[in-house]
Design a protein around this motif. Structure first.
Motif, short mmCIF file in Angstrom:
data_model
loop_
_atom_site.label_atom_id
_atom_site.label_comp_id
_atom_site.label_asym_id
_atom_site.label_seq_id
_atom_site.Cartn_x
_atom_site.Cartn_y
_atom_site.Cartn_z
N VAL A 21 18.44 17.91 -8.72
CA VAL A 21 18.94 19.14 -9.49
C VAL A 21 18.51 20.53 -9.14
O VAL A 21 18.85 21.44 -9.03
CB VAL A 21 18.87 18.62 -11.07
N ALA A 22 17.08 20.38 -9.17
CA ALA A 22 16.20 21.55 -8.74
C ALA A 22 16.60 22.11 -7.39
O ALA A 22 17.07 23.39 -7.17
CB ALA A 22 14.72 21.36 -9.01
N LEU A 23 16.65 21.23 -6.41
CA LEU A 23 16.99 21.63 -5.23
C LEU A 23 18.70 22.18 -4.96
O LEU A 23 18.72 23.27 -4.65
CB LEU A 23 17.21 20.27 -4.07
N PHE A 24 19.38 21.51 -5.78
CA PHE A 24 20.87 22.25 -5.58
C PHE A 24 21.11 23.36 -6.56
O PHE A 24 21.87 24.26 -6.20
CB PHE A 24 21.94 21.15 -6.00
N HIS A 25 20.31 23.23 -7.64
CA HIS A 25 20.52 24.53 -8.37
C HIS A 25 19.75 25.80 -7.69
O HIS A 25 20.32 27.01 -7.79
CB HIS A 25 19.62 24.35 -9.68
N SER A 26 18.74 25.60 -6.85
CA SER A 26 18.21 26.59 -6.27
C SER A 26 19.19 27.11 -5.02
O SER A 26 19.10 28.42 -4.65
CB SER A 26 16.96 26.36 -5.46
N LEU A 27 20.10 26.43 -4.50
CA LEU A 27 21.10 26.94 -3.61
C LEU A 27 22.21 27.14 -4.28
O LEU A 27 23.40 27.43 -3.58
CB LEU A 27 21.40 25.87 -2.66
N SER A 28 22.47 27.08 -5.72
CA SER A 28 23.74 27.54 -6.29
C SER A 28 24.21 28.87 -6.54
O SER A 28 25.02 29.23 -6.95
CB SER A 28 23.89 26.60 -7.66
N ASP A 29 23.29 29.60 -6.05
CA ASP A 29 23.54 31.14 -6.35
C ASP A 29 23.81 31.92 -5.07
O ASP A 29 23.23 31.51 -3.94
CB ASP A 29 22.09 31.86 -6.75
N ALA A 30 24.84 32.59 -5.12
CA ALA A 30 25.43 33.30 -3.86
C ALA A 30 24.41 34.23 -3.20
O ALA A 30 24.07 34.17 -1.83
CB ALA A 30 26.74 34.18 -4.23
N THR A 31 23.37 34.90 -4.07
CA THR A 31 22.50 35.68 -3.26
C THR A 31 21.34 34.62 -2.62
O THR A 31 20.91 35.12 -1.45
CB THR A 31 22.01 36.54 -4.47
N ARG A 32 21.09 33.68 -3.36
CA ARG A 32 20.08 32.82 -2.61
C ARG A 32 20.60 32.19 -1.36
O ARG A 32 19.81 31.93 -0.30
CB ARG A 32 19.42 31.74 -3.55
N LEU A 33 21.79 31.90 -1.48
CA LEU A 33 22.40 31.42 -0.04
C LEU A 33 22.44 32.46 0.81
O LEU A 33 22.36 32.16 2.27
CB LEU A 33 23.84 31.02 -0.45
N ALA A 34 22.72 33.64 0.44
CA ALA A 34 22.70 34.65 1.42
C ALA A 34 21.36 35.06 2.14
O ALA A 34 21.17 35.14 3.66
CB ALA A 34 23.39 36.02 0.85
N ILE A 35 20.41 34.90 1.39
CA ILE A 35 18.97 34.89 1.75
C ILE A 35 18.83 33.58 2.83
O ILE A 35 18.25 34.09 4.07
CB ILE A 35 18.16 34.92 0.66
#
Length: 129
Positions: A21-35
């Motif tokens: 859950v923590a892994l997928f949550h960390s990737l669930s934000d568009a800004t974090r994915l852009a980074i």
């Protein structure tokens, strides 16, 4: 409920899914994915990310801190600067698998009433590439 620099996660008690859950949550934000996408091309400083993403330094720093706390990015100090890069090449494999899954499901994810691109929810699914 776990919280680190704005990365909040929760899962059913005793489910053993907290890490996933923590892994997928960390990737669930568009800004974090852009980074992550940017760092897939090579290391960058927060100042570089700010310029490329057009976001405030505090916003970028918070998202980089979240990714760092989740062990997805690492920092390499050089003088007074820190150069960030992806911590694990497996992250690119995960994102490639996500692209394959998105291609296989067609519009199913985009049309999801909870997280789809047409949702009024603040968390919308964005294509990685």
């Amino acid at each position: 409920m776990n919280s680190t620099d704005g990365c909040t996660t929760s899962s059913p008690s005793g489910s053993g899914l907290d890490s996933a859950v923590a892994l997928f949550h960390s990737l669930s934000d568009a800004t974090r994915l852009a980074i992550v996408r940017r760092l897939a091309g090579g290391e960058a400083r927060v100042a570089d990310l700010v310029a490329e993403l057009g976001l405030a330094q505090s916003t970028v720093s918070a998202h980089v801190a979240c990714l760092r706390d989740c062990a997805l990015v690492v920092g390499r100090p050089q003088g007074r600067q820190v150069f960030y890069s992806l911590a694990r090449p497996e992250l690119l494999d995960l994102l490639a698998a996500a692209e394959t899954l998105l291609a296989a499901t067609g519009q199913a994810v985009a049309l999801c009433p909870n997280y789809g691109t047409d949702s009024t929810s603040p968390q919308t699914v964005k294509k990685f590439s």
